[in-house]
Scaffold this active site. Structure first.
Site, PDB file in Angstrom:
ATOM      1  N   SER A   1       2.578  -3.421   3.883  1.00 27.66           N
ATOM      2  CA  SER A   1       3.227  -4.719   3.756  1.00 27.66           C
ATOM      3  C   SER A   1       4.680  -4.634   4.197  1.00 27.66           C
ATOM      4  CB  SER A   1       3.172  -5.189   2.297  1.00 27.66           C
ATOM      5  OG  SER A   1       3.939  -6.365   2.110  1.00 27.66           O
TER       6      SER A   1
ATOM      7  N   TYR B   1       4.461  -5.174  -6.935  1.00 24.94           N
ATOM      8  CA  TYR B   1       3.635  -5.114  -5.736  1.00 24.94           C
ATOM      9  C   TYR B   1       4.364  -4.361  -4.620  1.00 24.94           C
ATOM     10  CZ  TYR B   1       1.298  -6.784  -1.474  1.00 24.94           C
ATOM     11  OH  TYR B   1       0.675  -6.863  -0.260  1.00 24.94           O
TER      12      TYR B   1
END
Length: 239
Positions: free
Chosen positions: A131, A144
């Site tokens: 990500s 996250y």
């Protein structure tokens, strides 16, 4: 290496980016595509072989690997995300443990289970879905982001470790992708099909990293600056 004639295993393949990976593998001529899903009975995608898989359960991971000894390419896509009020929220520690169990330890478990059977003739590969928050500060996604930063580090170490076996390891960095996971976010989103195509193109071209959208490319470009984008987001706006 080529996707054509490979045997691909995709984790988290029931929907979203994972399903896009599985479909594109078939479209590129993969000999077989295993779809790692929690409930195989509810999965009926044409041309794919569903395999029960819960990446948070070591026994499930080992069972899936033993059932698919012909895999030549592993796509670690399974992941979860949760919003937290701030890095100091009361729930942040519990959220981090839950998220790491899938996004970091899940990647470790699956990679460890499948790695021994991957071929070392140049046709073996691992793709890890990462990500842009590895390099971007987003307060509501702190747990996250930490899990993806850890997965990035693991990816880089695995790449170096498997180099002598001629197994390619690709890290995919991307911002928001237009899937069910991001449906509640009103932000620009990448097309999952485009993300997958970029990733497979990079893999076939012998590349080790994919920056799948303009925002991620701009962010990565700031990492060598004295004040990079992860310290001051204004850098990304040219301020």
């Amino acid at each position: 290496m080529k996707i054509e004639n490979s045997v691909v295993f995709v984790t988290g393949a029931s929907r979203g980016l994972g399903l896009a990976f599985a479909r594109e593998a078939l479209a590129r001529g993969a000999a077989k595509v295993y779809a790692g899903v929690r409930n195989p009975a509810a999965f009926s995608e044409p041309g794919m072989v569903p395999v029960a898989l819960d990446v948070t359960d070591p026994a499930s991971v080992e069972s899936a690997a033993k059932a698919t000894p012909d895999v030549t390419m592993l796509v670690n896509n399974a992941g979860i995300a949760e919003i937290t009020g701030s890095p100091f929220a009361d729930s942040a520690e519990d959220q981090a443990r839950r998220i790491f169990e899938t996004n970091y330890y899940g990647v470790m478990r699956v990679t460890r289970a499948f790695e021994p059977s991957l071929p070392d003739d140049g046709s073996g590969a691992i793709v890890n879905v990462l990500s842009d928050v590895t390099w971007r500060s987003v307060r509501i996604l702190a747990p996250y982001a930490a899990s993806k930063a850890a997965a990035w580090s693991f990816t880089n170490n695995v790449r170096a470790h498997l180099k002598e076996r001629n197994i390619r390891v690709v890290g995919l960095h991307v911002g928001f992708v237009d899937t069910d996971l991001t449906k509640d976010f009103d932000v620009p989103k990448a097309n999952p099909v485009d993300v997958v195509r970029q990733t497979f193109d990079a893999l076939e071209a012998g590349e080790s990293e994919v920056l799948a959208d303009a925002g991620t490319r701009a962010l990565k470009a700031t990492l060598s600056l004295t004040v990079p984008g992860y310290i001051d987001p204004d850098v990304l706006e040219g301020r």
